[in-house]
Design an enzyme around this catalytic site. Structure first.
Site, PDB file in Angstrom:
ATOM      1  N   HIS A  12       0.992  -1.290   0.045  1.00 30.39           N
ATOM      2  CA  HIS A  12      -0.016  -0.008   0.091  1.00 30.39           C
ATOM      3  C   HIS A  12       0.951   1.266  -0.210  1.00 30.39           C
ATOM      4  O   HIS A  12       2.056   1.487   0.386  1.00 30.39           O
ATOM      5  CB  HIS A  12      -1.009  -0.151   1.279  1.00 30.39           C
ATOM      6  CG  HIS A  12      -0.057   0.203   2.308  1.00 30.39           C
ATOM      7  ND1 HIS A  12       0.180   1.272   2.876  1.00 30.39           N
ATOM      8  CD2 HIS A  12      -0.025  -0.808   3.377  1.00 30.39           C
ATOM      9  CE1 HIS A  12       0.861   1.056   4.264  1.00 30.39           C
ATOM     10  NE2 HIS A  12       0.859  -0.418   4.627  1.00 30.39           N
ATOM     11  N   HIS A 185       0.472  -5.475   2.643  1.00 27.16           N
ATOM     12  CA  HIS A 185       1.544  -4.792   3.335  1.00 27.16           C
ATOM     13  C   HIS A 185       2.914  -5.371   3.363  1.00 27.16           C
ATOM     14  O   HIS A 185       3.309  -6.393   3.007  1.00 27.16           O
ATOM     15  CB  HIS A 185       1.064  -4.765   4.775  1.00 27.16           C
ATOM     16  CG  HIS A 185      -0.570  -4.529   4.843  1.00 27.16           C
ATOM     17  ND1 HIS A 185      -0.873  -3.084   5.421  1.00 27.16           N
ATOM     18  CD2 HIS A 185      -1.451  -5.424   4.782  1.00 27.16           C
ATOM     19  CE1 HIS A 185      -2.252  -3.222   5.472  1.00 27.16           C
ATOM     20  NE2 HIS A 185      -2.578  -4.411   4.878  1.00 27.16           N
TER      21      HIS A 185
END
Length: 230
Positions: A12, A185
């Protein structure tokens, strides 16, 4: 006959807590303005690659990255979110017009793809944590493979949930020759890269994944090849 498939993995964009140098973990923080811009640039890099399925974590910053990126995709397809483990019956979110369905991309949300849970460090400033506990101790919590922070997860523990999920839910799709995007992530993706690249625990702790920067793998004949097709 094996079909060639593409796997795209994307950390992200910068979150509000990344910006302020805070441990985030499972705290559900949105993207910063810079993170939104990173997601836009990432979307432009993958705009020409057909995508059949998207997988994301249950954390909003990963979902924002996926949806913002897809807003720039040449297919014009609309992402629609599926969360199989919610109490609501899955059939309640079914699309019943096949023509509409062709112009959508399923997005599966899975907690197994969430960031490493940082336990008692979540919400703490990283520099102040170093001042309190010492650089060496904080470095062990952050960068070692199997030493977790207090009440948190190590990278090894994160891998115990991400890799089985990848094998069970994503690998069968890729084996069909379909392309998959994962928006997740740093640590959940590092553990998957560890599996794909056969990295040792010493090698994986040196691996850095930039925010909003897509990684590309080609899958064919049960073989993974990292490449740059942007």
């Amino acid at each position: 006959m094996s079909k060639k498939a593409t796997l795209i993995m994307m950390r992200h964009g910068q979150s509000e807590w990344n910006k302020h140098n805070l441990f985030t973990g499972w705290v559900d923080i949105p993207l910063s303005q810079k993170g939104i811009e990173e997601a836009i640039e990432a979307g432009k890099k993958i705009a020409h690659i057909p995508i059949d399925y998207i997988f994301t974590s249950t954390l909003f910053r990963a979902q924002m990255t996926a949806t913002i990126s897809m807003a720039y995709h040449q297919s014009g397809k609309v992402p629609y979110f599926i969360e199989p483990e919610k109490n609501k019956p899955e059939e309640w979110s079914q699309i019943h017009d096949e023509n509409v369905k062709k112009h959508c991309i399923p997005v599966v949300k899975a907690w197994q793809l969430n960031e490493r849970m940082y336990g008692d460090l979540q919400g703490l400033n990283k520099q102040k944590t170093i001042e309190q506990f010492g650089k060496e101790q904080v470095q062990k919590w952050r960068r070692s493979f199997d030493i977790p922070p207090p009440e948190g997860e190590s990278l090894a523990m994160t891998a115990e949930r991400t890799i089985p999920y990848f094998k069970k839910h994503m690998l069968p799709i890729l084996e069909q020759g379909k392309n998959v995007l994962i928006a997740a992530h740093g640590n959940s993706l590092r553990s998957i890269v560890m599996y794909l690249d056969h990295l040792s625990k010493e090698q994986v702790v040196e691996l850095e994944l930039a925010t909003g920067e897509p990684l590309f793998y080609t899958f064919m004949h049960n073989t993974w090849e990292k490449n740059d097709i942007s």
